[in-house]
Write an enzyme that holds these catalytic residues in place. Structure first.
Site, short mmCIF file in Angstrom:
data_model
loop_
_atom_site.label_atom_id
_atom_site.label_comp_id
_atom_site.label_asym_id
_atom_site.label_seq_id
_atom_site.Cartn_x
_atom_site.Cartn_y
_atom_site.Cartn_z
N GLU A 166 23.55 9.30 27.69
CA GLU A 166 24.62 7.76 28.14
C GLU A 166 23.84 7.05 29.21
OE1 GLU A 166 26.98 9.54 25.33
OE2 GLU A 166 25.73 10.99 27.58
N ILE B 109 19.61 19.46 29.33
CA ILE B 109 20.07 19.23 27.64
C ILE B 109 19.02 21.07 27.52
CG2 ILE B 109 19.42 18.69 25.94
CD1 ILE B 109 18.65 16.40 27.36
N ILE B 110 20.51 21.18 26.73
CA ILE B 110 20.24 23.26 26.46
C ILE B 110 20.26 23.31 25.09
CG2 ILE B 110 20.88 25.44 26.83
CD1 ILE B 110 22.39 24.69 29.62
N HIS C 82 19.99 18.94 17.09
CA HIS C 82 21.00 17.86 18.17
C HIS C 82 20.41 17.63 19.06
CE1 HIS C 82 24.03 15.86 20.13
NE2 HIS C 82 24.49 16.36 21.29
#
EC number: 2.5.1.78
Length: 160
Positions: free
Chosen positions: A59, A82-83, A89
């Site tokens: 976002e 972001i893992i 994804h």
């Protein structure tokens, strides 16, 4: 020959920081690193820093575009984590976020720096948010300060 080099103080600059709430326990440390660098090294005044929280890293570009279009800020710092999980994804979120922020930055001639971690596991994220591997939020703030100065100097050469 003209040479433009960056400085790191930007006391009269306005900076927006967009922070993802997802993985908040890591992003909180990235934010603290960014704020420390802006205030202590950049001499940016607290009242010139806008913090905006969004649900997740994906976002961030929407809000960055809205801020950039306003013309009221000298830079944007994006903070998120972001893992990698079991699916692809991770790749889509990381690629889309990064390319969207790059496009917004060039479209509006506004520095947008990445304090967004993309890691394989939580341990790597923790290491890059203020322990073994430094603080990527602080690094993003330093890059923002330098870019603000380069842009201001470049405007004088190009437009004046």
């Amino acid at each position: 020959m003209n040479i433009i080099q960056s400085g790191i103080t930007a006391e009269n600059s306005s900076i927006a920081i967009i922070i993802a709430r997802f993985n908040e326990f890591i992003n909180k440390n990235l934010l603290l690193g960014a704020l420390d660098t802006l205030k202590r090294i950049g001499q940016v005044h607290e009242e010139n820093i806008l913090k905006i929280y969004v649900p997740g890293t994906y976002e961030i570009p929407t809000i960055a575009s809205y801020i950039a279009k306003s013309g009221k800020y000298d830079a944007i710092i994006a903070i998120g984590t972001i893992i990698k999980g079991q699916t692809d994804h991770f790749k889509y979120i990381a690629n889309d976020t990064s390319s969207s922020l790059s496009r917004i930055s060039t479209q509006y001639f506004l520095p947008i720096t990445l304090g967004i971690l993309t890691t394989k596991n939580i341990e790597q994220s923790i290491e890059r948010s203020g322990t073994k591997m430094g603080n990527k939020g602080s690094d993003a703030a330093l890059a923002a300060l330098e870019m603000i100065n380069v842009m201001k100097k470049l405007k004088k050469v190009i437009y004046y």
